[in-house]
Design a protein around this motif. Structure first.
Motif, short mmCIF file in Angstrom:
data_model
loop_
_atom_site.label_atom_id
_atom_site.label_comp_id
_atom_site.label_asym_id
_atom_site.label_seq_id
_atom_site.Cartn_x
_atom_site.Cartn_y
_atom_site.Cartn_z
N MET A 12 0.46 15.07 -9.18
CA MET A 12 0.75 15.12 -7.76
C MET A 12 -0.34 15.22 -7.02
N MET A 13 -1.48 15.94 -7.17
CA MET A 13 -2.52 16.10 -6.38
C MET A 13 -3.20 14.66 -6.34
N ALA A 14 -3.37 14.04 -7.30
CA ALA A 14 -4.13 12.93 -7.58
C ALA A 14 -3.26 11.63 -6.63
N ALA A 15 -2.06 12.04 -6.49
CA ALA A 15 -1.29 11.03 -5.55
C ALA A 15 -1.48 11.31 -4.35
N VAL A 16 -1.72 12.67 -3.96
CA VAL A 16 -1.88 13.00 -2.45
C VAL A 16 -3.28 12.50 -2.03
N VAL A 17 -4.16 12.60 -2.89
CA VAL A 17 -5.54 12.23 -2.64
C VAL A 17 -5.54 10.46 -2.53
N ALA A 18 -4.84 10.01 -3.46
CA ALA A 18 -4.77 8.51 -3.37
C ALA A 18 -4.13 8.03 -2.02
N ALA A 19 -3.17 8.91 -1.58
CA ALA A 19 -2.43 8.33 -0.26
C ALA A 19 -3.19 8.34 0.75
N TYR A 20 -4.17 9.18 0.82
CA TYR A 20 -5.29 9.02 2.04
C TYR A 20 -5.88 7.82 1.96
N LEU B 148 0.56 -1.30 0.12
CA LEU B 148 -0.07 0.00 0.03
C LEU B 148 0.93 1.23 -0.01
N LEU B 149 2.04 1.25 0.71
CA LEU B 149 2.78 2.42 0.95
C LEU B 149 3.47 2.53 -0.42
N ALA B 150 3.79 1.34 -1.37
CA ALA B 150 4.35 1.56 -2.61
C ALA B 150 3.43 2.01 -3.54
N GLN B 151 2.10 1.72 -3.43
CA GLN B 151 1.03 2.27 -4.31
C GLN B 151 1.03 3.70 -4.18
N ALA B 152 1.09 4.12 -2.94
CA ALA B 152 0.90 5.52 -2.55
C ALA B 152 2.04 6.25 -2.99
N GLY B 153 3.30 5.73 -3.24
CA GLY B 153 4.60 6.53 -3.94
C GLY B 153 5.27 6.89 -2.90
N VAL B 154 5.58 6.18 -1.68
CA VAL B 154 6.40 6.43 -0.63
C VAL B 154 7.78 6.21 -1.02
N LEU C 36 11.68 4.63 -1.01
CA LEU C 36 12.25 3.33 -0.77
C LEU C 36 11.37 2.37 -1.20
N THR C 37 10.51 2.58 -2.19
CA THR C 37 9.66 1.49 -2.70
C THR C 37 9.63 1.86 -4.26
N THR C 38 9.56 0.61 -4.74
CA THR C 38 9.56 0.94 -6.35
C THR C 38 8.42 1.95 -6.74
N GLY C 39 7.33 2.08 -6.09
CA GLY C 39 6.22 3.00 -6.27
C GLY C 39 6.76 4.48 -6.66
N PHE C 40 7.56 4.77 -5.42
CA PHE C 40 8.06 6.19 -5.60
C PHE C 40 8.78 6.37 -6.75
N PHE C 41 9.72 5.76 -7.19
CA PHE C 41 10.80 5.84 -8.42
C PHE C 41 9.71 5.92 -9.60
N ALA C 42 8.67 4.84 -9.55
CA ALA C 42 7.81 4.77 -10.77
C ALA C 42 7.16 6.20 -11.22
N LYS C 43 6.45 6.67 -9.77
CA LYS C 43 5.75 7.89 -9.97
C LYS C 43 6.62 9.16 -10.48
N PHE C 44 7.99 9.20 -9.75
CA PHE C 44 9.03 10.06 -9.97
C PHE C 44 9.28 10.31 -11.38
N GLU C 45 9.41 8.99 -12.17
CA GLU C 45 9.78 9.15 -13.55
C GLU C 45 8.62 9.49 -14.47
N VAL C 46 7.45 9.11 -14.25
CA VAL C 46 6.56 9.29 -15.07
C VAL C 46 6.14 10.98 -15.02
#
Lengths: 103, 496
Positions: free
Chosen positions: B425-433, B390-396, B398-408
């Motif tokens: 980036m705003m959608a990522a914040v909402v999804a993190a919730y 879940l943290l990786a899906q949120a893009g935190v 130290l997970t692959t999710g962060f680098f993936a979001k960063f790159e796109v």
């Protein structure tokens, strides 16, 4: 008056058939009629392919029709299989009965 | 005989077709053997499926060397193309097949649905996905897509005793064939406008000629995009996703969200960035709008869900928006970012739905948020794995999710689409919730006293563990996957 049938006529007919299929799928509630509408759409595309192949004087479009026919046949098989599976549990199911999943 | 000798048959480069052939033949062999030997144990079939996907990945390795040395080629009269892009996605799809098969092993046992069909269909739909990744002709692409989709329609309706599963199957089937018809009509119109269905030939026609009456061309592009957007679950063609994800058997959902999505994007990127490359000014803005709508709607609709499977369905829509971000950039960095996202997301989502498969309990029905209460006390390891996913899906970080979001997002900024990057980036914040909502339920709430016990089968544990390790290890060192994704360019050329 001489009426010359050009590919354009068939393209228009194809577009009309495609629209009828698309609208039919959206308004009809019987799963079997919905399949028929999908078939109508696919065959409208076939007509378009053939008409275009004629217009372009290219065999490629006619070959495409064979592939599409195979796909359409396979699609019907799968669709009917799923409908039979549902009908076993609920007789006379219409698309409106399929509403357990929502939210 | 005279006639036969006059027929020119195209050359077939079997090595290029091997990854696909291994999956397809593997599936057909299971069908053959199980019809002869009735009492083949279930682990045999699962083992065979996993073996087929591993062999498929192994056949990619020499091809990758060939791609690095010789570059892209095509075979069978240019209808099948081979480049780093297709190889990369083949591996992603094969990983999806293998891991989904492992997940479904214990699922089939628990639900008493024993039989080889699910594994066969997984392999065949995987083969269809690989055909899509390798396609260099709109017709081959369409056939691959249909092979993939038809197997998945049946997979969705696989659970015979759950009405939800059958409802999901027929909804997916009707909407899927509806969108396939649109896609096919788009192909026909593009054929009419350019006189070819070959992707590379179409690109050169569009590059060299100015089509004055471009109604047919633009109509074709629009219809093609409708069909493709449906397959990847992008707004406004996403409405099937929540219902199908909620109703379909959970291991099948894991496959839909990983392999099927990767195959859909394979087709989307292939068609848009090869055949329709010269028309980027026409489809670019449309795709940007689709990406923005997908990002926002996916994230906001997920918040109000109380069923975790449905919640993750909306989150997968939002992820599709992020991947589209990489596609809209229409640059090699954008494609590399989309590929990295797909690779990391495949592991993430297989792990997440792996946990859900285990949590679902008998009947595969217990997916409410309440059933996750106090999971940390009941199954500490399982909850830590879900926490990672879940943290990786949120893009935190130290997970692959962060680098993936960063790159796109980086690719979108390179492209000058600042507004899209801000929306993302705003959608990522909402999804993190919403991911945090699940995490809080898991770690801070008290478990119900009468909660059913959770049994973690070994095969599911392997999948969840592997996915968690990949997510963390490549999250800390994203270099290797990133290098591969950057080498995996879309570089199809006319036949050699």
């Amino acid at each position: 008056m001489d009426l010359v049938l050009t590919p354009t006529w068939y393209l228009v007919l194809g577009a009309l058939l495609f629209s009828i299929g698309a609208v039919g799928l959206l308004v009809r509630r019987n799963p079997l009629v919905m399949f028929m509408c999908v078939e109508l759409m696919l065959n409208a595309v076939n007509l378009t392919f053939v008409a275009l192949a004629w217009g372009l004087n290219d065999i490629g479009g006619q070959v495409a029709v064979f592939f599409v026919m195979v796909v359409a046949a396979a699609e019907v098989v799968i669709g009917l299989a799923i409908v039979v599976a549902i009908m076993r549990r609920r007789q006379d199911a219409t698309a409106d009965d399929l509403s357990v999943l929502r939210g | 005989m005279m006639l036969l000798s006059q027929v020119q048959t195209p050359d077939v480069d079997v090595a290029i077709l091997l990854p696909m052939l291994v999956l397809a033949v593997g599936g057909l062999l299971i069908l053959t053997f199980t019809s002869v030997m009735k009492n083949l144990p279930a682990w045999c079939i699962t083992g065979w499926t996993v073996l087929a996907s591993i062999v498929s990945i192994i056949t990619v390795i020499p091809l990758w060397d060939r791609w690095m040395d010789e570059g892209a080629t095509s075979t069978i009269a240019d209808s099948v193309g081979f480049d780093g892009f297709s190889l990369f996605l083949t591996v992603v799809i094969a990983v999806g097949v293998g891991m989904a098969s492992l997940l479904s092993h214990s699922y089939l046992e628990r639900e008493e649905l024993a039989g080889p069909e699910l594994h066969v269909l997984l392999l065949l739909s995987g083969a269809g996905g690989v055909i899509m990744a390798f396609s260099n002709d709109l017709l081959v692409f369409f056939l691959g897509l249909e092979t993939l989709s038809m197997a998945v329609y049946v997979l969705a309706a696989m659970h015979r005793r759950r009405f939800e599963s059958q409802e999901a199957g027929i909804k997916y089937f009707v909407l899927g064939s509806f969108s396939s018809a649109f896609l096919l009509y788009g192909i026909a119109l593009l054929y009419g406008a350019t006189g070819t269905t070959n992707l590379v030939a179409m690109q050169s026609v569009l590059n060299t000629t100015v089509i004055v009456q471009d109604g047919m061309l633009l109509g074709g592009i629009a219809l093609l995009m409708v069909g493709l957007a449906f397959k990847v679950g992008a707004v406004p063609f996403h409405s099937w996703t929540p219902d199908v994800y909620q109703g379909a058997p959970t291991p099948v959902v894991a496959w839909m969200a990983s392999g099927v999505k990767a195959a859909g994007f394979a087709g989307l990127i292939r068609v848009l960035s090869v055949a329709l490359r010269p028309m980027v000014d026409d489809w670019g803005p449309a795709l940007e709008a689709i990406a923005a709508a997908t990002l926002v709607l996916g994230a906001f609709s997920a918040i109000v869900q109380t069923d975790v499977k449905r919640l993750l369905a909306y989150s997968s829509i939002s992820h599709a928006g992020f991947i589209l971000l990489g596609v809209t950039a229409a640059s090699s960095r954008g494609t590399a970012a989309a590929l990295f996202y797909l690779a990391s997301y495949t592991f993430l989502v297989l792990g997440t739905f792996g946990v859900l498969t285990v949590m679902g309990g008998e009947g595969d029905s217990d997916h409410s948020l309440d059933s996750f209460r106090g999971l940390a006390r009941r199954k500490p390891l399982l909850s830590v794995a879900l926490l990672v996913f879940l943290l990786a899906q949120a893009g935190v970080p130290l997970t692959t999710g962060f680098f993936a979001k960063f790159e796109v997002i980086g690719a979108a900024i390179d492209d000058g689409a600042y507004w899209l990057a801000i929306v993302a980036m705003m959608a990522a914040v909402v999804a993190a919730y919403l991911y945090i909502k699940v995490i809080v339920t898991m770690f801070l709430d008290e478990p119900d006293e009468d909660a059913p016990s959770i049994d973690v089968p070994r095969t599911a544990a392997i999948v969840i563990g592997l996915a968690a390790i990949v997510t963390v290890v490549f999250g800390i060192f994203p270099g290797p996957i990133d290098d591969l994704a950057r080498d995996a360019l879309v570089q199809l050329a006319a036949g050699s």
